[in-house]
Write an enzyme that holds these catalytic residues in place. Structure first.
Site, PDB file in Angstrom:
ATOM      1  N   CYS A   1     -34.706  53.562  -2.658  1.00  0.00           N
ATOM      2  CA  CYS A   1     -35.476  54.199  -3.124  1.00  0.00           C
ATOM      3  C   CYS A   1     -36.635  53.196  -4.094  1.00  0.00           C
ATOM      4  O   CYS A   1     -36.645  52.362  -4.408  1.00  0.00           O
ATOM      5  CB  CYS A   1     -34.993  55.536  -4.110  1.00  0.00           C
ATOM      6  SG  CYS A   1     -35.897  56.488  -4.824  1.00  0.00           S
TER       7      CYS A   1
ATOM      8  N   HIS B   1     -26.563  74.528   3.011  1.00  0.00           N
ATOM      9  CA  HIS B   1     -25.744  72.812   2.580  1.00  0.00           C
ATOM     10  C   HIS B   1     -27.381  71.427   3.275  1.00  0.00           C
ATOM     11  O   HIS B   1     -26.616  70.897   3.642  1.00  0.00           O
ATOM     12  CB  HIS B   1     -24.937  73.331   3.800  1.00  0.00           C
ATOM     13  CG  HIS B   1     -23.820  73.578   4.098  1.00  0.00           C
ATOM     14  ND1 HIS B   1     -22.491  73.839   4.302  1.00  0.00           N
ATOM     15  CD2 HIS B   1     -23.065  74.368   2.510  1.00  0.00           C
ATOM     16  CE1 HIS B   1     -21.870  74.567   4.398  1.00  0.00           C
ATOM     17  NE2 HIS B   1     -22.343  75.035   3.364  1.00  0.00           N
TER      18      HIS B   1
END
Ligand code: NAD
Length: 241
Positions: free
Chosen positions: A143, A115
């Protein structure tokens, strides 16, 4: 405790652990379900889905930042340490649903993170990925490409990383012993791993203080905590060598 399966344990060459949030409970990291589980206070669909993230990225990020700080401050417990030590005696692979990195910090060398990891980030659009080294000044972080960054974890409804999952199935298919520790086995597809091991006639051992849906399929169920029991298992192997 392990007496009924001692002969099979002695013969075993490859041991696969399937671990979940209960593995890290004794490191002070809350589980999702079970006694004192996190989902008693939060609705998962409001936090751990891509829809929830796009609806309120700041809220989701704040929740993950709280968890990340708790995880970074936590230490591996005797259960994690015993799994790492077991590598001295057997081939050991850890297939973990945990996102906390505690198996690796304990010294386990073969860990597949089904995960993802809370200490990594990735861009929601471009291919940027990195480790989180400190807190962010502003949430959500952005970003270089201008889009929102997200925790590099698998949310409800998202597929597992395909390469990791394919490798996990191969290990589950080929192990002699599978030890299922600290997982409710309610999250799919990780909860199918014991079925692959069973097909290979592997010995299935569950370590969990509470019953799970698959307890009846186990060769041995131990209603105890990971840090109480896994060190005892490693001690058995240390005496055989
Ligand atoms: P879960 O919360 O659904 O189940 C936890 C299980 O652990 C329960 O069955 C409980 O009885 C058992 N348990 C509690 N304390 C234990 C102990 N000390 N020793 C042994 N067992 C104990 O967790 P899950 O099955 O891993 O699935 C839920 C999802 O939770 C996963 O996707 C995982 O990514 C995520 N999660 C991860 C962390 C972490 O990284 N530490 C923490 C919380 C949730």
């Amino acid at each position: 405790m392990f007496e009924p399966v001692l002969d099979k344990l002695k013969e075993a060459r490859k041991i696969v652990f399937v671990t979940g949030a209960g593995m890290s409970q004794e490191s002070g990291i809350p589980t999702f379900r079970g006694k004192n589980g996190l989902w008693r206070n939060y609705d998962p669909m409001k936090i751990a889905t891509i829809d929830a993230f796009y609806e309120n990225p700041k809220l989701v990020w704040e929740w993950y930042e709280d968890r990340r700080r708790n995880i970074v401050a936590a230490q591996p417990n005797p259960g994690h340490n015993a799994i790492a030590k077991l590598e001295r005696y057997k081939e050991v692979v850890v297939l973990t649903q945990n996102i906390d990195g505690l198996h690796q910090r304990a010294g386990s060398t073969k860990v597949l993170e089904l995960h993802g990891s809370i200490i990594r980030i990735k861009c929601t659009v471009c291919s940027f990925q990195d480790y989180v080294v400190s807190s962010f000044d502003v949430l959500p972080p952005i970003c270089k490409c201008g889009k929102i960054l997200r925790p590099d974890v698998v949310w409800f409804g998202e597929p597992l990383p395909q390469d990791v999952w394919t490798e996990a199935i191969a290990y589950a298919n080929s192990c002699d012993v599978m030890i299922i520790a600290g997982t409710s086995l309610l999250v799919s597809p990780a909860n199918t791993l014991p079925l692959y091991a069973k097909q290979n006639n592997a010995l299935l051992i569950e370590i969990n203080p509470e019953d799970t849906m698959m307890s009846v399929d186990m060769n041995l169920t131990i209603r105890e905590t990971c840090s109480n029991i896994i060190p005892k298992l490693t001690e058995i192997f240390s005496k055989l060598n």
